[in-house]
Design a protein around this motif. Sequence first.
Motif, mmCIF file in Angstrom:
data_model
loop_
_atom_site.group_PDB
_atom_site.id
_atom_site.type_symbol
_atom_site.label_atom_id
_atom_site.label_comp_id
_atom_site.label_asym_id
_atom_site.label_seq_id
_atom_site.Cartn_x
_atom_site.Cartn_y
_atom_site.Cartn_z
ATOM 1 N N LEU A 1 0.824 -1.205 0.000
ATOM 2 C CA LEU A 1 0.000 0.000 0.000
ATOM 3 C C LEU A 1 0.863 1.261 0.000
ATOM 4 O O LEU A 1 0.587 2.212 -0.733
ATOM 5 C CB LEU A 1 -0.930 0.001 1.217
ATOM 6 N N ARG A 2 1.908 1.259 0.796
ATOM 7 C CA ARG A 2 2.745 2.456 0.874
ATOM 8 C C ARG A 2 3.523 2.688 -0.425
ATOM 9 O O ARG A 2 3.852 3.829 -0.753
ATOM 10 C CB ARG A 2 3.685 2.366 2.070
ATOM 11 N N HIS A 3 3.767 1.631 -1.148
ATOM 12 C CA HIS A 3 4.466 1.795 -2.429
ATOM 13 C C HIS A 3 3.527 2.307 -3.526
ATOM 14 O O HIS A 3 3.908 3.170 -4.328
ATOM 15 C CB HIS A 3 5.089 0.466 -2.873
ATOM 16 N N HIS A 4 2.280 1.805 -3.557
ATOM 17 C CA HIS A 4 1.374 2.110 -4.662
ATOM 18 C C HIS A 4 0.345 3.196 -4.360
ATOM 19 O O HIS A 4 -0.117 3.871 -5.286
ATOM 20 C CB HIS A 4 0.625 0.836 -5.079
ATOM 21 N N TYR A 5 -0.028 3.370 -3.095
ATOM 22 C CA TYR A 5 -1.102 4.315 -2.757
ATOM 23 C C TYR A 5 -0.499 5.684 -2.440
ATOM 24 O O TYR A 5 -0.286 6.033 -1.283
ATOM 25 C CB TYR A 5 -1.897 3.788 -1.556
ATOM 26 N N ARG A 6 -0.278 6.489 -3.475
ATOM 27 C CA ARG A 6 0.473 7.744 -3.306
ATOM 28 C C ARG A 6 -0.345 9.013 -3.559
ATOM 29 O O ARG A 6 0.091 10.100 -3.168
ATOM 30 C CB ARG A 6 1.677 7.742 -4.244
ATOM 31 N N HIS A 7 -1.485 8.903 -4.221
ATOM 32 C CA HIS A 7 -2.218 10.110 -4.613
ATOM 33 C C HIS A 7 -3.728 9.914 -4.474
ATOM 34 O O HIS A 7 -4.234 8.792 -4.460
ATOM 35 C CB HIS A 7 -1.887 10.489 -6.063
ATOM 36 N N PHE A 8 -4.431 11.054 -4.383
ATOM 37 C CA PHE A 8 -5.887 11.078 -4.407
ATOM 38 C C PHE A 8 -6.490 10.220 -3.287
ATOM 39 O O PHE A 8 -6.036 10.270 -2.159
ATOM 40 C CB PHE A 8 -6.416 10.689 -5.797
ATOM 41 N N ASN A 9 -7.545 9.426 -3.595
ATOM 42 C CA ASN A 9 -8.158 8.594 -2.555
ATOM 43 C C ASN A 9 -7.180 7.579 -1.993
ATOM 44 O O ASN A 9 -7.247 7.207 -0.825
ATOM 45 C CB ASN A 9 -9.389 7.863 -3.116
#
Length: 325
Positions: free
Chosen positions: A10-18
């Motif tokens: 998650l920390r690698h891919h979830y970087r922007h917006f929602n």
Amino acid sequence: MTDAPISRFLRHHYRHFNAAAVIDAADGYVRHLDGGGAMMITLAGAMSTAELGLSLAEMIRRDKVQAISCTGANLEEDLFNLVAHDYYERVPHYRDLTPADEHALLRRHMNRVTDTCIPEEEAMRRLESALVDEWTRADRAGERYFPHEFMYRALRSGVLEQYYQIDPRDSWMLAAAEKNLPMVVPGWEDSTMGNMFTGHVMSGDIKNVHTVRTGIEYMAELAGWYQATAATRSIGFFQIGGGIAGDFPICVVPMLHQDLGRTDVALWGYFCQIGDSTTSYGSYSGAVPNEKITWGKLGIDTPKYMIESDATIVAPLVFALVMGQ
């Protein structure tokens, strides 16, 4: 925490917006608890039928949740799943069902919630049988309990254990009962068990309609819990979905301030809402967190997060981050 596989992904891919809001909200949740805070989680929609217990039960066991507010449907549907999981049917093509298809499900006593059908006999009637025993016992003794307390009593009695069809560790209600977790169930009357209780009152099986404590008493109980807890800990508010499950408990602070004059009681110390309600046209459930400042629920400096997405997808991910999985 970042060494765990889900968190690392998650920390690698979830970087922007929602996606970024998911990370921010989870980090804020952890900071709140690490700072000595308590957290209330509110459950709207059909999160129990979505089997949120797979993650929420562990959150409760790890003391990541100090109180829950939920609809009557979520209260009972976790137990429906516990005792009748093998009889559930999934309808992945539910968008294509015709009125005749829906009527065929009705004739089979299969109650549809989106893509999942709950079996009346194996789920609802099994739980009703256990609760009727608790309701009538209390009624005859002149005792009164809240809806969730009756369910705690049924679970602790062991009468339902013969029907368990999932790992009991995946039932958030069992985890809550084991912790005797404080709970608020506003609008319980709008639930299957609420309807059944009404039927038993009307048939005369239960003499006192007040055997089940509800609404106003729940608010008073919540007010007492909030004041006692807030005296030593900041209380956060993690809202899943909208509706009465969230709207009811968040009002306890302005009620204490404005109606009782207890202005020294602290505001909610953290706020996050996961939902996909449109933020317009008077959609209270979709109101941005800042609007709650005007109602005396949140402060200017209260950490606020809004994740505009499907709670069935997002909530387990936030919980995974909070638990360092």
